[in-house]
Design a protein around this motif. Structure first.
Motif, PDB file in Angstrom:
ATOM      1  N   ARG A 264     -35.794 -34.470  38.410  1.00 36.88           N
ATOM      2  CA  ARG A 264     -34.775 -35.508  38.574  1.00 36.88           C
ATOM      3  C   ARG A 264     -33.594 -35.378  37.611  1.00 36.88           C
ATOM      4  O   ARG A 264     -32.447 -35.596  38.021  1.00 36.88           O
ATOM      5  CB  ARG A 264     -35.434 -36.887  38.436  1.00 36.88           C
ATOM      6  CG  ARG A 264     -34.695 -38.005  39.148  1.00 36.88           C
ATOM      7  CD  ARG A 264     -35.547 -39.265  39.220  1.00 36.88           C
ATOM      8  NE  ARG A 264     -36.807 -39.025  39.905  1.00 36.88           N
ATOM      9  CZ  ARG A 264     -38.005 -39.263  39.368  1.00 36.88           C
ATOM     10  NH1 ARG A 264     -38.095 -39.750  38.157  1.00 36.88           N
ATOM     11  NH2 ARG A 264     -39.098 -39.015  40.063  1.00 36.88           N
ATOM     12  N   GLU A 268     -29.735 -35.560  39.010  1.00 38.40           N
ATOM     13  CA  GLU A 268     -28.901 -36.723  38.712  1.00 38.40           C
ATOM     14  C   GLU A 268     -27.816 -36.446  37.671  1.00 38.40           C
ATOM     15  O   GLU A 268     -26.720 -36.988  37.754  1.00 38.40           O
ATOM     16  CB  GLU A 268     -29.797 -37.874  38.236  1.00 38.40           C
ATOM     17  CG  GLU A 268     -30.768 -38.362  39.315  1.00 38.40           C
ATOM     18  CD  GLU A 268     -31.675 -39.469  38.817  1.00 38.40           C
ATOM     19  OE1 GLU A 268     -31.695 -39.718  37.583  1.00 38.40           O
ATOM     20  OE2 GLU A 268     -32.367 -40.088  39.644  1.00 38.40           O
ATOM     21  N   ALA A 269     -28.131 -35.616  36.673  1.00 35.15           N
ATOM     22  CA  ALA A 269     -27.207 -35.467  35.543  1.00 35.15           C
ATOM     23  C   ALA A 269     -26.657 -34.060  35.364  1.00 35.15           C
ATOM     24  O   ALA A 269     -25.688 -33.882  34.644  1.00 35.15           O
ATOM     25  CB  ALA A 269     -27.904 -35.905  34.247  1.00 35.15           C
ATOM     26  N   TRP A 293     -29.962 -30.700  45.849  1.00 32.88           N
ATOM     27  CA  TRP A 293     -29.291 -30.585  44.550  1.00 32.88           C
ATOM     28  C   TRP A 293     -27.877 -30.102  44.837  1.00 32.88           C
ATOM     29  O   TRP A 293     -27.630 -29.425  45.828  1.00 32.88           O
ATOM     30  CB  TRP A 293     -30.018 -29.642  43.587  1.00 32.88           C
ATOM     31  CG  TRP A 293     -30.070 -28.200  43.998  1.00 32.88           C
ATOM     32  CD1 TRP A 293     -30.962 -27.635  44.864  1.00 32.88           C
ATOM     33  CD2 TRP A 293     -29.206 -27.140  43.569  1.00 32.88           C
ATOM     34  NE1 TRP A 293     -30.700 -26.292  45.010  1.00 32.88           N
ATOM     35  CE2 TRP A 293     -29.632 -25.957  44.221  1.00 32.88           C
ATOM     36  CE3 TRP A 293     -28.107 -27.067  42.697  1.00 32.88           C
ATOM     37  CZ2 TRP A 293     -28.999 -24.732  44.033  1.00 32.88           C
ATOM     38  CZ3 TRP A 293     -27.484 -25.846  42.517  1.00 32.88           C
ATOM     39  CH2 TRP A 293     -27.936 -24.692  43.171  1.00 32.88           C
TER      40      TRP A 293
END
Length: 379
Positions: A264, A268-269, A293
């Motif tokens: 994750r 997300e980052a 992704w």
């Protein structure tokens, strides 16, 4: 050039994915005639776990795949940097190292002329900023970051004045298409459970599709909690435990498809950072289907190098398509393999590193020595 590399481990890839890339880089550098010395801590966590669970014979096996790799063990209290770094042109310090070692080498660099780079291949710069900010990089010449977002973070935070993006890549001396023996199943997945960083994703994109399609599947990895082992069994998936990374190509050849389920924090980052697994799978010529992704740095061509499943239902559809449509699958495999061979091997990354060395002012004759001999490797 003489290079000195400080890494957690060269010998062990037990829950230590950085060893994959490091081995390929060291092998490539040596093949070009560079003098490469690797230092890893004595009784390091990854190697200790490997030896405790599997014994010295695994190190003998490693040497069959990497006959030219050697490492040096050190204890921090007795490490003599004057001896270790004597004559060095370039020193690479990986981020998975003790803060004190990073600081001591930083201070040593202040009074010496070699070039010193910090090498970051993890998401901790985003998820554990306080720990990363505690590294003293004052006298480092810059940072090698495995994605643009990490590079920009180092610059924005003022942790370094100079940084380059240096993606991981496949060691194509070890990761290449093997002659397919009789297949043992439909799907293979190689990866660790992930400290609960992708539990829901693994159920949606791996366990549930395998169960619902009735596929014969096998999973390899370490640090699987009891609930994960139970979930695999309920999905009818065989659990193979730890697989030495150098054996992954041979295992890929026994199955028809693999999947990529990023953790994750990367989704997300850290857009643009796929981790090393897709590079290695594509290099082996196995069809790859990925959970979502963002390929923000245009490393690949999604849909042509690999398929992307936006949810579990799409994963089921893609799996059925790959397993049933041989012509389309062969085109996918060929495109992905070509992308690796043209852009994403350890040879490409060493080319990039040598260009950085020139930018840092290391003498060109040390970087591109015409009298160097190339070591031959058999595949």
């Amino acid at each position: 050039m003489k290079l000195v590399l400080f890494y957690h481990s060269l010998l062990s890839d037990w829950n230590h994915g950085n060893a994959h890339f490091l081995r390929g880089i060291v092998t490539e550098l040596k093949s070009r005639g560079h003098d490469v010395q690797v230092y890893e801590p004595k009784n390091g966590w990854s190697l200790s776990n490997l030896l405790d669970q599997y014994g010295e014979q695994k190190l003998d096996e490693l040497r069959q795949y990497y006959p030219n790799l050697e490492t040096n063990f050190y204890e921090l209290d007795s490490l003599n940097l004057d001896e270790v770094l004597a004559g060095a042109d370039l020193v690479l310090m990986h981020e998975w190292n003790d803060h004190e070692l990073v600081r001591r080498v930083c201070e040593h660099r202040r009074q010496n002329n070699y070039k010193l780079l910090f090498h970051d291949t993890h998401h901790r710069a985003v998820t554990e900023r306080e720990s990363m900010a505690a590294y003293d990089l004052t006298h480092y010449d810059g940072v090698l970051a495995f994605g643009d977002v990490i590079k920009e973070l180092y610059l924005k935070e003022g942790w370094t004045q100079k940084a380059w993006t240096w993606h991981e890549a496949a060691d194509t001396r070890v990761f290449f298409p093997h002659t397919k023996a009789e297949t043992e199943g439909d799907l293979i997945w190689i990866g660790n459970w992930g400290d609960e960083e992708r539990t829901a994703e693994l159920h949606e994109f791996l366990l549930n599709p395998v169960k619902e399609l009735g596929l014969k599947a096998k999973v390899y990895g370490v640090r699987y909690p009891d609930h994960a082992i139970k979930s695999l069994a309920e999905a009818g998936i065989e659990y193979g435990g730890w697989l030495p990374n150098y054996k992954a190509a041979e295992e890929f050849a026994k199955y028809k498809v693999t999947v990529h389920v990023p953790r994750r924090p990367y989704v997300e980052a850290l857009p643009g950072i796929p981790t090393i697994r897709p590079f290695e799978a594509l290099a082996c010529g196995i069809p790859l289907i990925s959970a979502p992704w963002e390929d923000a740095e245009n490393l690949f061509t999604p849909g042509q190098d690999f398929l992307v499943a936006r949810n579990g239902e799409e994963m089921k559809q893609h799996l059925q398509s790959v397993l049933q449509n041989q012509q389309n699958t062969q085109e996918l495999v060929a495109h992905g393999l070509s992308t690796i061979q043209q852009k994403h091997s350890c040879s490409h990354r060493v080319n990039e590193l040598e260009a950085i060395c020139e930018e840092l002012g290391i003498a060109p004759e040390k970087i591109h020595n015409p009298s160097k001999t190339t070591v031959a490797y058999a595949e």
